[in-house]
Each structure stands twice: as structure tokens, then as C-alpha cells.
Design a protein around this motif. Sequence first.
Motif, PDB file in Angstrom:
ATOM      1  N   THR A 166     -39.646 -11.247 -18.635  1.00  0.00           N
ATOM      2  CA  THR A 166     -38.436 -10.892 -19.087  1.00  0.00           C
ATOM      3  C   THR A 166     -38.220  -9.558 -19.591  1.00  0.00           C
ATOM      4  O   THR A 166     -38.868  -9.172 -20.468  1.00  0.00           O
ATOM      5  CB  THR A 166     -37.766 -12.051 -20.008  1.00  0.00           C
ATOM      6  OG1 THR A 166     -37.858 -13.315 -19.556  1.00  0.00           O
ATOM      7  CG2 THR A 166     -36.167 -11.335 -20.229  1.00  0.00           C
TER       8      THR A 166
ATOM      9  N   VAL B 247     -42.491 -14.295 -28.704  1.00  0.00           N
ATOM     10  CA  VAL B 247     -41.489 -13.441 -28.582  1.00  0.00           C
ATOM     11  C   VAL B 247     -41.579 -12.556 -29.716  1.00  0.00           C
ATOM     12  O   VAL B 247     -41.134 -13.171 -30.718  1.00  0.00           O
ATOM     13  CB  VAL B 247     -40.096 -14.005 -28.160  1.00  0.00           C
ATOM     14  CG1 VAL B 247     -39.195 -12.857 -28.106  1.00  0.00           C
ATOM     15  CG2 VAL B 247     -40.215 -14.893 -27.069  1.00  0.00           C
TER      16      VAL B 247
ATOM     17  N   ALA C 203     -40.290 -10.493 -23.335  1.00  0.00           N
ATOM     18  CA  ALA C 203     -40.944 -11.647 -23.385  1.00  0.00           C
ATOM     19  C   ALA C 203     -41.830 -11.913 -22.373  1.00  0.00           C
ATOM     20  O   ALA C 203     -41.436 -11.550 -21.258  1.00  0.00           O
ATOM     21  CB  ALA C 203     -39.868 -12.656 -23.463  1.00  0.00           C
TER      22      ALA C 203
ATOM     23  N   PRO D 221     -38.502 -18.209 -15.963  1.00  0.00           N
ATOM     24  CA  PRO D 221     -37.354 -18.016 -16.646  1.00  0.00           C
ATOM     25  C   PRO D 221     -36.430 -17.728 -15.538  1.00  0.00           C
ATOM     26  O   PRO D 221     -36.850 -17.133 -14.338  1.00  0.00           O
ATOM     27  CB  PRO D 221     -37.598 -16.663 -17.361  1.00  0.00           C
ATOM     28  CG  PRO D 221     -38.908 -16.134 -16.866  1.00  0.00           C
ATOM     29  CD  PRO D 221     -39.812 -17.280 -16.537  1.00  0.00           C
TER      30      PRO D 221
ATOM     31  N   ILE E  78     -33.166 -15.441 -27.000  1.00  0.00           N
ATOM     32  CA  ILE E  78     -33.548 -14.236 -27.973  1.00  0.00           C
ATOM     33  C   ILE E  78     -32.302 -13.425 -28.607  1.00  0.00           C
ATOM     34  O   ILE E  78     -31.532 -12.954 -27.881  1.00  0.00           O
ATOM     35  CB  ILE E  78     -34.366 -13.090 -27.163  1.00  0.00           C
ATOM     36  CG1 ILE E  78     -35.457 -13.901 -26.271  1.00  0.00           C
ATOM     37  CG2 ILE E  78     -35.077 -12.097 -27.952  1.00  0.00           C
ATOM     38  CD1 ILE E  78     -36.344 -12.998 -25.599  1.00  0.00           C
TER      39      ILE E  78
ATOM     40  N   SER F 118     -43.751 -15.512 -20.552  1.00  0.00           N
ATOM     41  CA  SER F 118     -44.032 -16.925 -20.676  1.00  0.00           C
ATOM     42  C   SER F 118     -45.230 -17.225 -21.193  1.00  0.00           C
ATOM     43  O   SER F 118     -46.093 -16.559 -20.938  1.00  0.00           O
ATOM     44  CB  SER F 118     -43.986 -17.457 -19.174  1.00  0.00           C
ATOM     45  OG  SER F 118     -42.521 -17.263 -18.313  1.00  0.00           O
TER      46      SER F 118
ATOM     47  N   ALA G 101     -35.900 -15.849 -31.730  1.00  0.00           N
ATOM     48  CA  ALA G 101     -35.856 -16.471 -30.616  1.00  0.00           C
ATOM     49  C   ALA G 101     -36.052 -17.997 -30.744  1.00  0.00           C
ATOM     50  O   ALA G 101     -36.867 -18.505 -32.055  1.00  0.00           O
ATOM     51  CB  ALA G 101     -37.070 -16.034 -29.823  1.00  0.00           C
TER      52      ALA G 101
ATOM     53  N   TRP H 290     -42.134 -18.226 -25.360  1.00  0.00           N
ATOM     54  CA  TRP H 290     -41.295 -17.919 -24.174  1.00  0.00           C
ATOM     55  C   TRP H 290     -41.382 -18.999 -23.156  1.00  0.00           C
ATOM     56  O   TRP H 290     -42.697 -19.335 -22.976  1.00  0.00           O
ATOM     57  CB  TRP H 290     -41.246 -16.676 -23.788  1.00  0.00           C
ATOM     58  CG  TRP H 290     -40.203 -16.168 -22.805  1.00  0.00           C
ATOM     59  CD1 TRP H 290     -40.359 -15.716 -21.600  1.00  0.00           C
ATOM     60  CD2 TRP H 290     -38.625 -16.258 -23.319  1.00  0.00           C
ATOM     61  NE1 TRP H 290     -38.872 -15.369 -21.290  1.00  0.00           N
ATOM     62  CE2 TRP H 290     -37.805 -15.750 -22.076  1.00  0.00           C
ATOM     63  CE3 TRP H 290     -37.981 -16.751 -24.278  1.00  0.00           C
ATOM     64  CZ2 TRP H 290     -36.465 -15.710 -22.263  1.00  0.00           C
ATOM     65  CZ3 TRP H 290     -36.671 -16.724 -24.425  1.00  0.00           C
ATOM     66  CH2 TRP H 290     -35.980 -16.139 -23.342  1.00  0.00           C
TER      67      TRP H 290
END
Length: 385
Positions: free
Chosen positions: A376, A69, A63, A80, A108, A65, A119, A76
Motif C-alpha cells: 500500500t 504497519v 504498509a 489489499p 491506518i 501485507s 492501525a 497489514w
Amino acid sequence: MDRRALLRGTVIGAGAAVFGGSLMRGAAYAAPAQKGPGPYGALQAADANGIMLPSGFTSRIVARSGQQVGSTGYTWHPAPDGGACFADGSGWIYVSNSETTPGGAGSITFNSSGQITGARRILSNTRNNCAGGSTPWNTWLSCEEVSGGYVFETDPKGVNAAVRRDAMGRFKHEAAAADPVRKVVYLTEDESDGCLYRFIPNTWGNLSAGTLQVLKAGTATSGSFTWANVPDPDGSPTTTRSQVSGAKRFSGGEGCHYANDTVWFTTKGDNRLWQLNLSNNTYELAYDDSLVSGGGAPLTGVDNVTGASSGDLFVAEDGGNMEICIITPDDVVAPFLRITGQSSSEVTGPAFSPDGKRLYFSSQRGTTGSSSGGITYEVTGPFRA
């Protein structure tokens, strides 16, 4: 001697004992972890995702931002931070906080093959959700890292509405770790003179009411501890950390992890990993970068911490070399992975899938150095059992 194996099998006596080859003061305390070769070998050249890993391990991005996703249609969140994994049928769910204002959390869903199948947003309209922790009844405790912050209990699947848990106190919350043996939840506080707390629910599995306590101990880096009730968990007008005389101070509480009658938690102000031995109510240093012999401490900027079934601890760096370092049960610390080209970020949210074969984590600000640039990741490989 394997400190964690010994802690699993015995109660440490008050007399001197040998741990890791060291005869310690008064009671039996282990020497803090020292650098050495990790169990997975040296880091290899960075892969296509900019991740340096030991041989046999691979990474993928799950993922980013501000981006969708997979094919889920869910965007996302920025910045995070803390995370955890939950079993979901034959698959699992990874939950991640958003350390912004407004903050919140998202999750997720993966199937048994590791494919992304869903997600969603699971918490909204909160502030600076930094770390947190999972519960044995499969909820996520999302913690607000602001003065007067709350803990929010959330559903990883996003089916049930999140609930604010006022009884767990109002302070600058960081991480939470549930102890199913003593039926309590440990809580760290991100203040330069912060405390370590535990919350005792009136009914285990229901966090709506209970007693908030603070750890009391001396000023030394090892010794015995007790717990005392916090008179006013609301923290107003007197902050929770200022209500109990003799409460032990910690310099910027961060990650927290419970396993096998032991709590590990990190403090960023002094780059330390602390260990509470719950079987005999003693505490000690498990790692201190200033006590690493030979110079060049491998772990600095200590932050989030998680554990594997092997007893290995994985500690993420906020700064340092953008690494996740491993601390083995025989007290050896070494880099496990390094994120390259992202020096203006921090590593957050390490968590293992329920089968222990995949490690999830984030670079909070990615290559951009901005909360909108979070990435992520998932790492797969021959993690030891």
C-alpha cells in the motif's frame, strides 16, 4: 466545453448540443474521452519504490501485507483492494479491504503531518471483500465479491462493530457510491451480465431497511434510464439481476464514484467507464478503450475509480500497464502513475486524503504475484484543486 462543469450548472436538454466539439445523436452526449497530454506532464523514471510519477510527485510505502504497519503492532492484511479516506480530527484514516477468504478490512490512522499513529482490523470473517464505498456519515461499506455476497457497514476507527446490511441485496457486490442529494447508494455487480443498482434507505443515514432498485435501459451505449424495484433483494432462488425484465446488463461492474449529480462506474469486461447524468436520467460512455483514436489506448483493465475536487477522475488498472490513469473534465485520458516490476498484480483502492494532497492506493499482489505480497502506497505532490 467542460462536460462536468456543464453538468454541475445545467440540466441537459433533449435537443442536440455540442460537447467537446462533437455534435452527438438525438440527446446531448459527450464523445468518450481521448488520449492526450495529462495535466501533470510525462511520467519520470521509476523511483526507489518502483513508481513512475510526474515531476514534483513522490511516493512512499505505508504498509505491506503480512508486516507490521509502522510501529503500531498491527499486521497489514493480504490482497489489499478497495479503499477510502476519512477525516479524523486534524488527521485522517485510510481504509482498505482484503480480497481473500476469510477477508475483511483494515485501516491506518495518520496525523496532520502524515505520520502513521495507528492501525487496526475493522472487519473480519467475511469473504472476498473487493471494493466498497464511503458514506456521508463516515462509515465504510465493504462489499463481498461472491455470489450471494453482502454489504457490511464498518467503522473506520474500529470502535463500533461492523453490521451486515441485508436490505442492500445479496449478489456479487463490487463497489458502492453514496448520493447525498437523492439519498441513495449506487451498487455495482461483478458479473458478465451484471446490473447497476441503487438502494433507497427508509431513513437516510440508516441502511438497515429500504428499497433495492435496478437500472432499466435499452441495449445502446447511451440513452435514458429508469429504476425498478427488485422484488426479492435476497436473490434466492432467483438472482437479483434476473428478477426485473428490461434491466440493463453491464459486463463486469467494478468501481463506482458519485460527484455533482453524476455517477461514474467501470466495467472490466469491455474496458469502459460509464456516466449516469442524474439531472436528466440519461447515460453514456465516458471512456471506451476500443474508441480511442490513433491506437494504443492509455487505459485498459479498468477497475477502481475515484475523483478529485478538481473534477479529475483517477482510474486504476487491473492489468494493463499497472497504471492509475487520469481522465480530466475536458475528456483527456493519460497515465498519472505506473507501478513497475509488478505485472502479476493489479492496482487497487485509490483514494485521496481529505485535503486532496495525498493519494493512497495498493498493488494487490506486489512483486510476488501472491495475495501475501500486497503493498500500500501514498503519493504526495501538487495535485490541482
